[in-house]
Design a protein around this motif. Structure first.
Motif, PDB file in Angstrom:
ATOM      1  N   ALA A  35       1.056  -1.228   0.038  1.00  0.00           N
ATOM      2  CA  ALA A  35       0.227  -0.044   0.041  1.00  0.00           C
ATOM      3  C   ALA A  35       0.889   1.226   0.031  1.00  0.00           C
ATOM      4  CB  ALA A  35      -1.007   0.101   1.064  1.00  0.00           C
ATOM      5  N   ALA A  36       1.919   1.218   0.639  1.00  0.00           N
ATOM      6  CA  ALA A  36       2.941   2.296   0.657  1.00  0.00           C
ATOM      7  C   ALA A  36       3.547   2.747  -0.566  1.00  0.00           C
ATOM      8  CB  ALA A  36       4.141   2.120   1.622  1.00  0.00           C
ATOM      9  N   PHE A  37       3.956   1.805  -1.440  1.00  0.00           N
ATOM     10  CA  PHE A  37       4.189   1.881  -2.779  1.00  0.00           C
ATOM     11  C   PHE A  37       3.183   2.525  -3.636  1.00  0.00           C
ATOM     12  CE2 PHE A  37       4.530   0.666  -7.262  1.00  0.00           C
ATOM     13  CZ  PHE A  37       5.905   0.708  -7.535  1.00  0.00           C
ATOM     14  N   ASP A  38       1.866   2.088  -3.488  1.00  0.00           N
ATOM     15  CA  ASP A  38       0.717   2.558  -4.153  1.00  0.00           C
ATOM     16  C   ASP A  38       0.553   4.040  -3.990  1.00  0.00           C
ATOM     17  OD1 ASP A  38       0.438   0.085  -5.397  1.00  0.00           O
ATOM     18  OD2 ASP A  38      -1.147  -0.574  -4.078  1.00  0.00           O
ATOM     19  N   ALA A  39       0.676   4.209  -2.491  1.00  0.00           N
ATOM     20  CA  ALA A  39       0.208   5.596  -2.272  1.00  0.00           C
ATOM     21  C   ALA A  39       1.254   6.679  -2.917  1.00  0.00           C
ATOM     22  CB  ALA A  39       0.401   5.788  -0.563  1.00  0.00           C
ATOM     23  N   ALA A  40       2.520   6.554  -3.059  1.00  0.00           N
ATOM     24  CA  ALA A  40       3.444   7.212  -3.593  1.00  0.00           C
ATOM     25  C   ALA A  40       3.227   7.351  -5.052  1.00  0.00           C
ATOM     26  CB  ALA A  40       5.009   6.608  -3.303  1.00  0.00           C
ATOM     27  N   VAL A  41       2.831   6.349  -5.862  1.00  0.00           N
ATOM     28  CA  VAL A  41       2.503   6.281  -7.223  1.00  0.00           C
ATOM     29  C   VAL A  41       1.361   7.204  -7.410  1.00  0.00           C
ATOM     30  CG1 VAL A  41       1.529   5.174  -9.035  1.00  0.00           C
ATOM     31  CG2 VAL A  41       3.645   4.179  -7.810  1.00  0.00           C
ATOM     32  N   ASP A  42       0.091   6.982  -6.584  1.00  0.00           N
ATOM     33  CA  ASP A  42      -1.059   7.803  -6.638  1.00  0.00           C
ATOM     34  C   ASP A  42      -0.867   9.139  -6.613  1.00  0.00           C
ATOM     35  OD1 ASP A  42      -2.571   5.728  -6.782  1.00  0.00           O
ATOM     36  OD2 ASP A  42      -3.138   5.455  -4.749  1.00  0.00           O
ATOM     37  N   GLY A  43       0.373   9.709  -5.496  1.00  0.00           N
ATOM     38  CA  GLY A  43       0.624  10.961  -5.402  1.00  0.00           C
ATOM     39  C   GLY A  43       1.259  11.445  -6.501  1.00  0.00           C
ATOM     40  N   LEU A  44       2.243  10.857  -7.082  1.00  0.00           N
ATOM     41  CA  LEU A  44       2.792  11.409  -8.258  1.00  0.00           C
ATOM     42  C   LEU A  44       1.970  11.482  -9.473  1.00  0.00           C
ATOM     43  CD1 LEU A  44       5.829  12.091  -9.280  1.00  0.00           C
ATOM     44  CD2 LEU A  44       5.628  10.002 -10.458  1.00  0.00           C
ATOM     45  N   LEU A  45       1.043  10.367  -9.519  1.00  0.00           N
ATOM     46  CA  LEU A  45       0.161  10.687 -10.890  1.00  0.00           C
ATOM     47  C   LEU A  45      -0.778  11.830 -10.528  1.00  0.00           C
ATOM     48  CD1 LEU A  45      -0.524   6.790 -11.466  1.00  0.00           C
ATOM     49  CD2 LEU A  45       0.525   8.574 -13.189  1.00  0.00           C
TER      50      LEU A  45
END
Lengths: 188, 188
Positions: free
Chosen positions: B169-179
């Motif tokens: 989930a921590a990976f996904d949060a970073a990717v969501d933030g950048l996108l």
């Protein structure tokens, strides 16, 4: 410095340079100038010593981040100050690099201070970004939590790019790219 | 599979799991089911074998990235497809993790394929972003090179956050933030 402090300092240096798997009790003793008996008098073993070392390193990292994030200025300026603070980029992050150490990740006690530190950092950045949104400085549609995760990831990944290329410029390019995207979310 | 292939495959797995410093020739031989004589018949030593393993892993990583980046759709959609492609997040990046290995970073021959792969990835992402700018899809003020560096860093740092927390989930949060930040640079 006491022998105990010398042992912790030596362990901090070795964990940063060589990681947990690559650090032997003998190497710690040699760097600290301490004997095996002395090491086991003060610490139960390598993992006990590593835990003390990681906690000290984590406390230093928090203090350095707080100096930038708790300063004066807009939310954007404080995030920028955090991202651009002086770092020994080519050495990598002394906390984040431990996540690539299989024996740290597999041991809940050793992983805990690593997780807590990165989680604190993400939360602290989210607080600053939230203040910026509430003050009307940043786009109200900005998600502070996810944006903060992207900021922490950019720093950690920036170290990877810098170490791969042997140049701090790769770290700076990633930080510049993220800051330009964030700057686009400033109001006015 | 030939013995040589089994040795390379075993080395790839061990480098991903334990890194270069944590991988012994004996562990490679055991995992490959090959004897010491056989290993030294095919390869000059651990670093020769590691070089073959890193090159194979790097080729796979490029192919996976190209499937997302070379696909159909807008520049934003292709960058999103790259960021959201299926990954074994908790294992970390088999190429990027090598930058935390002091013996890889100190050896120009071993570091070269790591640097070339991350550099290729950054360049490929910059191409896609540049196409988006030229097509009028993305803000003309967007810097393709620096934005691409931030994208690669977010992925590499996302692995760090995921491994620290023990959750993808921590990976996904970073990717969501950048996108979300990148989405703000699309021209309507």
């Amino acid at each position: 410095m006491t022998t105990s402090e010398r042992l912790v300092d030596a362990t901090r240096d070795l964990l940063w340079e060589r990681g947990y798997v690559g650090t032997s009790p003998k190497a710690i003793q040699q760097r600290a100038g301490a004997g095996q008996g002395s090491m086991y008098h003060h610490f139960a073993g390598k993992s006990d010593l590593a835990l003390a070392a990681i906690r000290r390193t984590a406390a230093d990292l928090r203090a350095a981040a707080e100096r930038a994030l708790g300063g004066e200025g807009t939310a954007y300026a404080r995030v920028e100050a955090y991202l651009r603070r002086e770092r020994d980029v080519l050495r990598g992050c002394p906390v984040g690099r431990l996540t690539m150490d299989p024996d740290v990740v597999a041991d809940d006690a050793l992983r805990a201070p690593v997780d807590e530190t990165l989680d604190w950092l993400r939360g602290r950045l989210a607080d600053v970004l939230r203040e910026g949104v509430q003050a009307g400085e940043l786009d109200p549609a900005l998600d502070p939590e996810r944006t903060a995760a992207a900021v922490v990831a950019t720093v950690q990944g920036g170290y990877v790019l810098a170490r791969a290329s042997g140049s701090a410029a790769a770290f700076d390019a990633a930080v510049d790219g993220l800051l330009a995207l964030l700057a686009g979310r400033r109001t006015a």
